[in-house]
Design a protein around this motif. Structure first.
Motif, short mmCIF file in Angstrom:
data_model
loop_
_atom_site.label_atom_id
_atom_site.label_comp_id
_atom_site.label_asym_id
_atom_site.label_seq_id
_atom_site.Cartn_x
_atom_site.Cartn_y
_atom_site.Cartn_z
N PRO A 51 0.82 -1.22 0.00
CA PRO A 51 0.00 0.00 0.00
C PRO A 51 0.85 1.27 0.00
O PRO A 51 1.93 1.31 0.58
CB PRO A 51 -0.81 -0.12 1.29
N VAL A 52 0.33 2.29 -0.68
CA VAL A 52 0.98 3.60 -0.74
C VAL A 52 0.33 4.50 0.30
O VAL A 52 -0.90 4.64 0.32
CB VAL A 52 0.86 4.22 -2.14
N GLY A 53 1.12 5.12 1.15
CA GLY A 53 0.58 6.00 2.19
C GLY A 53 0.80 7.46 1.85
O GLY A 53 1.44 7.81 0.85
N PHE A 54 0.23 8.34 2.68
CA PHE A 54 0.35 9.77 2.49
C PHE A 54 1.03 10.37 3.71
O PHE A 54 0.78 9.94 4.84
CB PHE A 54 -1.03 10.42 2.30
N LYS A 55 1.88 11.35 3.50
CA LYS A 55 2.62 11.95 4.60
C LYS A 55 2.37 13.45 4.63
O LYS A 55 2.30 14.11 3.60
CB LYS A 55 4.12 11.68 4.44
N ARG A 56 2.25 13.99 5.86
CA ARG A 56 2.24 15.43 6.06
C ARG A 56 3.64 15.79 6.57
O ARG A 56 4.09 15.27 7.60
CB ARG A 56 1.18 15.82 7.10
N TYR A 57 4.33 16.64 5.84
CA TYR A 57 5.70 16.92 6.23
C TYR A 57 6.00 18.41 6.11
O TYR A 57 5.35 19.16 5.39
CB TYR A 57 6.67 16.12 5.36
N VAL B 151 4.87 15.94 10.25
CA VAL B 151 4.17 16.85 11.16
C VAL B 151 2.87 16.20 11.60
O VAL B 151 2.01 15.89 10.77
CB VAL B 151 3.86 18.20 10.47
N PRO B 152 2.65 15.99 12.91
CA PRO B 152 1.38 15.41 13.39
C PRO B 152 0.26 16.44 13.28
O PRO B 152 0.50 17.65 13.25
CB PRO B 152 1.68 15.09 14.87
#
Length: 337
Positions: free
Chosen positions: A91-97, A105-106
């Motif tokens: 699976p491909v995930g998404f990140k907030r950075y 970044v949470p």
């Protein structure tokens, strides 16, 4: 025989009713609407429960204020697909950075900012959005009334239910019945989260539906499209063809029963998936087929009269429209009419 994951998930045949749809995953293919940093879902989240209030305020009707709650009226079907890395099937995930440091970044460290000059921001909180105009964010302000048929379907956007609280029941019924008896819809201004909308309030059964409307600048003009003129003679349409087409419309006319229509494509896709599972073809990745350019049909001469006449005759004999057999063909025919 051991049931596949698809069978266990759905617990029924490959053509479930419209209400039986897989829930979407956070990393489903297609548009992704994340939750807000405060943990609340976006107001357009179609998975929201119909009983969960999205907004509380009042309908402003002259000097009358009708306390109401706003509820989503949509329940769109979303197909449960996961985006995968075709090389490993993971699976491909998404990140907030952080775009400067590259660090993750949470959610609780994310705030909203307006860039007033390059690299400089004004931070805004949910309370700031409310305080900008407290009355606007708590009121469905009716500004005028118009005939319902005067609003082009192009303008209708998103439907919501308005339901009164105990203090607003009398005013709610008064407005609902007045709209019914006058055949008018109320045009109102309303703020939902951070955006102001123009909306139409109309009675549907015993509930008042608030349908947000698109602004004129949100609609693309049709001027650039090659649309035939209204001159029937110039495009070769004659009176006999119009008469035959009207006969076909009369033959295919029925009472509107929305419950008879369902998403058959969803079921067909589930059947294809189940067939692949049964055949063990679960991770094969095919290259997209190159579509051959189809010849332009502009020069093709179609005998509309013959097709219309055959359609009317077939409909009259069987009670069904000519064309593809099966329920999908029938429903497609009705929709086209």
């Amino acid at each position: 025989m051991r049931k596949s994951k698809m069978q266990r998930r759905n617990g029924r045949a490959a053509h479930p009713p419209a209400s039986t749809v897989p829930r979407t995953r956070r990393n489903r293919a297609g548009a992704h609407r994340p939750a807000h940093p405060d943990g609340t879902a976006d107001h357009t989240d179609n998975e929201a429960s119909a009983s969960r209030v999205l907004w509380k305020g009042a309908i402003s009707f002259g000097l009358v204020h009708i306390p109401v709650g706003l509820y989503s009226a949509e329940n769109r079907s979303s197909f449960d697909l996961t985006m995968l890395d075709r090389r490993s099937m993971h699976p491909v995930g998404f990140k907030r950075y952080n775009k400067d440091s590259g660090e993750d970044v949470p959610w609780n460290d994310i705030v909203k900012g307006y860039e007033y000059e390059k690299g400089r921001y004004v931070v805004l909180t949910d309370e700031d959005f409310r305080r900008a105009n407290i009355e606007a964010t708590q009121t469905v302000e009716i500004v005028n009334f118009v005939p319902q048929e005067a609003i082009s379907p192009l303008y209708f956007d998103t439907p919501y239910y308005l339901a009164p609280d105990k203090r607003g029941e009398k005013g709610y019924v008064l407005l609902r019945e007045t709209l019914k008896q006058t055949g008018k819809v109320a045009i109102a201004n309303v703020v939902i989260r951070t955006r102001q909308h123009v909306a139409a309030l109309l009675p549907v059964g015993s509930v008042i539906v608030m349908n947000t409307l698109r602004y004129p600048n949100e609609l693309r003009p049709s001027d650039e499209l090659d649309i035939p003129s209204g001159n029937l003679k110039a495009v070769g349409v004659n009176a006999r063809e119009i008469d035959m087409a009207r006969r076909l419309v009369d033959e295919m006319s029925e009472d509107w029963k929305p419950e008879t229509y369902r998403d058959t494509y969803h079921g067909d896709l589930l059947a294809l998936i189940e067939k692949r599972v049964q055949a063990g073809q679960t991770e094969a990745v095919e290259q997209p087929a190159v579509e051959e350019e189809q010849p332009s049909p502009k020069g093709e001469v179609i005998d509309l009269m013959a097709l219309l006449k055959r359609s009317v005759e077939t409909r009259g004999k069987s009670g069904k429209p000519a064309g593809p057999s099966g329920s999908r063909g029938r429903k497609a025919g009705r929709s086209a009419a």
